[in-house]
Design a protein around this motif. Structure first.
Motif, PDB file in Angstrom:
ATOM      1  N   MET A 154       0.843  -1.192   0.000  1.00 29.29           N
ATOM      2  CA  MET A 154       0.000   0.000   0.000  1.00 29.29           C
ATOM      3  C   MET A 154       0.877   1.241   0.000  1.00 29.29           C
TER       4      MET A 154
ATOM      5  N   LYS B 212      -7.001  11.184  -6.792  1.00 26.98           N
ATOM      6  CA  LYS B 212      -7.668  10.149  -7.586  1.00 26.98           C
ATOM      7  C   LYS B 212      -7.793  10.597  -9.043  1.00 26.98           C
TER       8      LYS B 212
ATOM      9  N   SER C  24      -5.492   0.889  -7.318  1.00 22.94           N
ATOM     10  CA  SER C  24      -6.782   0.962  -6.649  1.00 22.94           C
ATOM     11  C   SER C  24      -6.659   1.932  -5.477  1.00 22.94           C
ATOM     12  N   PHE C  25      -7.732   2.678  -5.224  1.00 16.41           N
ATOM     13  CA  PHE C  25      -7.704   3.690  -4.179  1.00 16.41           C
ATOM     14  C   PHE C  25      -8.628   3.293  -3.032  1.00 16.41           C
ATOM     15  N   SER C  26      -8.273   3.783  -1.845  1.00 16.91           N
ATOM     16  CA  SER C  26      -9.090   3.553  -0.663  1.00 16.91           C
ATOM     17  C   SER C  26     -10.292   4.482  -0.664  1.00 16.91           C
ATOM     18  N   HIS C  27     -11.059   4.418   0.413  1.00 24.36           N
ATOM     19  CA  HIS C  27     -12.125   5.391   0.611  1.00 24.36           C
ATOM     20  C   HIS C  27     -11.525   6.798   0.657  1.00 24.36           C
TER      21      HIS C  27
ATOM     22  N   TYR D 147      -3.488   1.235  -3.315  1.00 21.67           N
ATOM     23  CA  TYR D 147      -3.227  -0.198  -3.211  1.00 21.67           C
ATOM     24  C   TYR D 147      -2.998  -0.757  -4.615  1.00 21.67           C
TER      25      TYR D 147
ATOM     26  N   SER E 217      -5.359  -5.957  -4.742  1.00 23.72           N
ATOM     27  CA  SER E 217      -5.148  -6.053  -3.300  1.00 23.72           C
ATOM     28  C   SER E 217      -6.472  -6.239  -2.561  1.00 23.72           C
TER      29      SER E 217
ATOM     30  N   LYS F   8      -7.735  -3.144   0.543  1.00 23.55           N
ATOM     31  CA  LYS F   8      -8.682  -2.041   0.368  1.00 23.55           C
ATOM     32  C   LYS F   8      -9.983  -2.336   1.090  1.00 23.55           C
TER      33      LYS F   8
ATOM     34  N   ASP G  79     -10.731  -0.140   4.440  1.00 23.26           N
ATOM     35  CA  ASP G  79     -11.795   0.853   4.237  1.00 23.26           C
ATOM     36  C   ASP G  79     -12.870   0.772   5.303  1.00 23.26           C
TER      37      ASP G  79
END
Length: 537
Positions: A121, A128, A137-140, A378, A382, A385, A389
């Protein structure tokens, strides 16, 4: 869900307890709850690789006593909460070139490390961007980042000269148009009237009409005395217009000189492009990715890269950007980073004993360069996430992130655009227009003098050749101009007749008078002061 379940869920969320309850087999579970439960068991005691980069104050690294690197900033305060919650350990990985995206190999940037799955991570507030989302990939969402434009505070406002400030440019153009066209309008209407109505009043030529408009505009009198009601209405209309215009101008000029708002030449992103301002941003960051993306709305700024007016640069510390801004460039960076730069610079000047008025050296443009939501990153495949999250969303909604980001800054705005100075001294720039008027007036007078010299010599030569018809026309035109253009006051001696020897000066009641003997034993008093003497014509 019953009320008791809501209360238990609230307590669970507030204390970061397990995603599912103590005995999951006895409680109904959804697939998401089941996945979270097994992911929690899987990550328990696991060692992760977390990447970050230097982006003070959100994230940066320091070396510990044993040579290891330690993560600092808001991002790692969130990592600490996740570490306590899910019981894992981690080691830090720093990209070789401190880029978000770019370089020649994956190890040069955060997105490269994630895309190559070399880390688990990224603990940094990554925007974003569409280009990033295709690779990782992105988190919240953690927050919405604002990129601002910081520049050196100018010495004077961009509102322009004080003489022109009360009115907008369009208003000045309309006033100029009215001044130029109202004189011909008077000439046209009076000429139409003289042809329709035959009386003693003649039409007003162009020259006296124009000078009447100009003299009334600067609140001066006129020697024209129209007798027709229609012409008087034209004159009165112009006077009323000038009265209101002067009142508005005087009031707004007073307000500008006392309560003027400080403005900048750079207020929007488009101003950088239109006014060709030099600007700089971190290399390999989101600004470079946005400007160089043909699908982004800020792509027009890419032309400034080609002509050398924009530059992306890496520095050891953000404070090194201040030297570039002092040189006249505009710095484009996250608002939180700019706030810390300005605040630390203000504190440094305070410690050095700099006067209060000179501590706010820099200023921020009122409108942002761009806005982007920011989050942790991430790898695309993954599972972290989904697990992280479930906790990050509660941290974000509780306001912890906003508090952590701004905890080292004062509650008041740092070096605002308007410093609210109580005194407003007139500067040379406020009076610059007066100098320009003087220069323009002298140049115009010289040009008119040359034109008159050439014209009169040309007409004089024509007359000497024996052109009697033109001489008669010239005499007629001179009579008309003398009738309407004779704005000079009469000689003072003409007020007293042709017998100055019959008058003597006397001081009566503190005033000086001429005493005239009319010959029949009657004397007449005429005041010496010229304005009063005009009443006795």
């Amino acid at each position: 869900m019953t009320g008791i379940d809501l209360i238990i869920s609230t307590i669970c969320n507030a204390t970061f307890c397990e995603v599912i309850y103590d005995n999951p087999r006895e409680l109904p579970q959804t697939k998401t709850q089941s996945d979270l439960y097994y992911l929690t068991k899987e990550i328990n005691g696991k060692h992760l690789k977390i990447a970050t980069y230097d982006n003070y104050p959100i994230s940066w690294v320091e070396k510990g006593e044993n040579g290891t690197i330690i993560g600092r900033g808001t991002a790692f305060r969130i990592v600490e909460i996740l570490q306590k919650r899910f019981n894992f350990t981690y080691e830090l990985v720093v990209p070789e070139t401190n880029y978000e995206l770019g370089g020649t190999k994956p190890e040069d940037s955060l997105i490269g490390l994630l895309n190559a799955s070399k880390v688990d991570m990224v603990a940094a507030f990554l925007p974003k961007l569409t280009k990033y989302q295709k690779m990782v990939s992105f988190s919240h969402t953690l927050d919405e980042g604002l990129w601002r434009m910081m520049l050196k505070r100018p010495k004077e406002s961009a509102a322009g000269s004080g003489l022109l400030a009360p009115f907008d440019s369009l208003v000045w153009y309309l006033i100029l148009a009215v001044v130029l066209f109202y004189g011909p309008c008077i000439t046209l209407l009076t000429r139409m009237r003289s042809k329709i109505i035959r009386d003693e009043e003649q039409d007003l030529p162009m020259s006296p009409s124009f000078w009447f408009v100009y003299s009334a505009f600067i609140k001066q009198g006129t020697s024209l005395a129209p007798e027709a009601n229609s012409t008087r209405i034209l004159f009165a209309t112009w006077w009323i217009f000038i009265i209101f215009l002067s009142a508005f101008y005087t009031a707004n000029l007073t307000a500008f000189l006392t309560l003027s708002k400080f403005t900048l030449e750079i207020e929007n992103t488009i101003d950088l492009y239109k006014k060709n301002y030099r600007w700089v941003a971190p290399k390999g960051g989101s600004v470079e990715c946005t400007v160089t993306d043909p699908n982004d709305e800020l792509y027009y700024l890419n032309k400034m890269l080609l002509n050398g007016r924009a530059e992306f640069r890496n520095v050891k510390a953000d404070i090194d950007y201040l030297t570039i801004v002092q040189g006249g460039a505009v710095l484009v960076k996250e608002q939180i980073a700019i706030d810390h730069l300005m605040y630390n610079d203000y504190l440094s000047k305070s410690r050095d004993g700099v006067e209060e008025a000179n501590r706010c050296t820099y200023v921020v443009a009122p409108n942002p360069f761009m806005k982007q939501q920011r989050a942790f990153g991430y790898p695309s495949d993954s599972k972290l996430k989904l697990l992280f999250d479930s906790t990050v969303v509660y941290i974000q909604q509780s306001g912890i992130i906003k508090f952590l980001v701004n905890q080292d800054l004062p509650s008041t705005k740092i070096c605002p655009l308007d410093l609210q100075s109580k005194d407003r001294q007139l500067q040379n720039s406020d009076l610059m227009m007066t100098y320009m008027i003087i220069v323009a007036g002298v140049c115009a007078a010289i040009a008119v003098f040359i034109a008159e010299l050439v014209t009169k010599r040309y007409v004089y030569l024509k007359i000497r050749k024996g052109d009697k018809s033109k001489r008669n026309k010239l005499r007629i035109s001179s009579d008309i101009s003398q009738r309407f253009n004779d704005t000079r006051p009469p000689p003072y001696d003409s007020l007293f007749g042709n017998e100055p020897e019959n008058s003597i000066k006397k001081i009566i009641n503190g005033r000086e008078y001429y005493v005239f003997n009319k010959g029949n034993g009657v004397s007449k008093l005429v005041p010496v002061r010229a304005p009063s003497a005009l009443l006795y014509r």
